[in-house]
Enzyme design. Structure first.
Site, PDB file in Angstrom:
ATOM      1  CE  LYS A 155      16.195  36.282  -5.032  1.00 32.21           C
ATOM      2  NZ  LYS A 155      16.543  34.871  -4.805  1.00 32.21           N
ATOM      3  CD  GLU A 170       0.949   1.768   6.095  1.00 28.31           C
ATOM      4  OE1 GLU A 170       1.508   0.822   6.715  1.00 28.31           O
ATOM      5  OE2 GLU A 170      -0.179   2.196   6.393  1.00 28.31           O
ATOM      6  CG  ASP A 219      -0.234   0.000   2.533  1.00 29.82           C
ATOM      7  OD1 ASP A 219       1.016  -0.111   2.524  1.00 29.82           O
ATOM      8  OD2 ASP A 219      -0.896   0.099   3.575  1.00 29.82           O
TER       9      ASP A 219
END
EC number: 2.7.6.1
Length: 322
Positions: free
Chosen positions: A201, A48, A46
């Site tokens: 910037k 995990e 699954d």
């Protein structure tokens, strides 16, 4: 130290790696002439994380190499589960070696209703069971203070400096692409014995910046532009174009962490930059490798290895930078 004592001490030193950057962990082990720890880090069906340490770590001084780079959430979760596993296996001390510390951009509340993820991650690492942290070129130095455990903050400066000194390029100027990098750039300008310039910037969006003007002289100069990391590549590319417009000759870029997300490789490849010097704190993507010689990777394995050995022997780490 006699050979027998060294062997006994190294038996108690163990280095493990998650899936984020196993090549760097192997290089560190090669530098220290020890074997990388045996562990399985996989996935259940699954998705995990499934993890098992396949050797005894009881009473050992364990160093876990795991930068929290892309996939960021996977790397971070692996780190936390690995630390928990080592703690439950009775390791005497667990040091989280984070060549790149992710979730560091949010280090303060600069506007309402935002998290401080740099602090949250520090709490998670401590709660998982880490006893100390070894990291490299944090995005903001104050993140060290977010931890309630010791933090050894290394700088890639010695590795980068050695390379730039070997270039033997004349008429140099060190440039920082934003005001926040002045302290870092000053280290390089002092080390190389050259002047410094600043690119003004302004951030106009989460992934967009705008270059205003340049403070300092760059006309007819070879430029080394220094930053701690390159993410989207927009700031560096824009700064390179502006530097060229202002008369700069060859432009080199030095950055510790090659995050390179989105279209960063395309932007950097198209920009008027001769060479981009980075470290292996994060694995270089296949796309970046395919660009040829524009990206130069320097290894920090020796620096991290020396720091690990000093921590293991309870010696000064700061003396590495003296």
């Amino acid at each position: 130290m006699d050979k027998k004592r060294r062997i006994e001490e190294l038996d108690h030193l163990k280095i493990f790696s998650g899936n984020a950057n196993p090549d760097l962990a192997r290089k560190i082990c090669e530098h220290l002439s020890i074997n990388l720890g045996n562990a399985y880090v996989g996935r259940f069906p699954d998705g995990e994380i499934d993890l098992k340490v396949n050797e005894d770590v009881r009473g050992a001084d364990v160093f876990l190499v795991q930068p929290t780079c892309a996939p960021v959430n996977e790397s971070l979760t692996e780190l936390l589960i690995f630390i928990d596993c080592l703690k439950r296996a009775s390791a005497a001390r667990i040091t989280a070696v984070l060549p790149y510390y992710g979730y560091a951009r949010k280090d303060r509340k600069d506007e309402g209703r935002v998290p401080i993820t740099a602090k949250l991650v520090a709490n998670l690492i401590t709660t998982a069971g880490a006893d100390r942290v070894l990291t490299l070129d944090l995005h903001a130095a104050q993140i060290q203070g977010f931890f309630d455990i010791p933090v050894d903050h290394l700088l890639a400066f010695p590795v980068m400096m050695k390379y730039f000194e070997q270039l033997k390029t004349e008429d140099l100027v060190v440039v920082t692409p934003d005001v926040g990098g002045i302290k870092l750039a000053r280290n390089y300008s002092k080390g190389l014995g050259v002047k410094m310039a600043i690119v003004d910037k302004r951030r106009v969006g989460p992934e967009e910046t705008e270059v205003g003007f340049i403070i300092g002289e760059v006309a007819n100069k070879n430029v080394i532009m220094i930053d701690d990391l390159i993410a989207t590549g927009g700031s560096i590319a824009q700064a390179a174009y502006v530097l060229k417009e202002k008369g700069a000759r060859e432009i080199y870029v030095g950055a510790t962490h090659p995050v390179f997300c989105g279209s960063a490789i395309e932007k950097l490849s198209a920009a008027p930059i001769k060479e981009i010097v980075i470290t292996d704190s994060i694995p270089l993507s296949e796309k970046a490798r395919a660009t040829g010689d524009k990206f130069k990777v320097l290894s920090i394995s020796g620096l991290l290895g020396d720091a690990i050995m000093r921590i293991h022997h309870h010696e000064s780490v700061s003396s590495l930078f003296v």
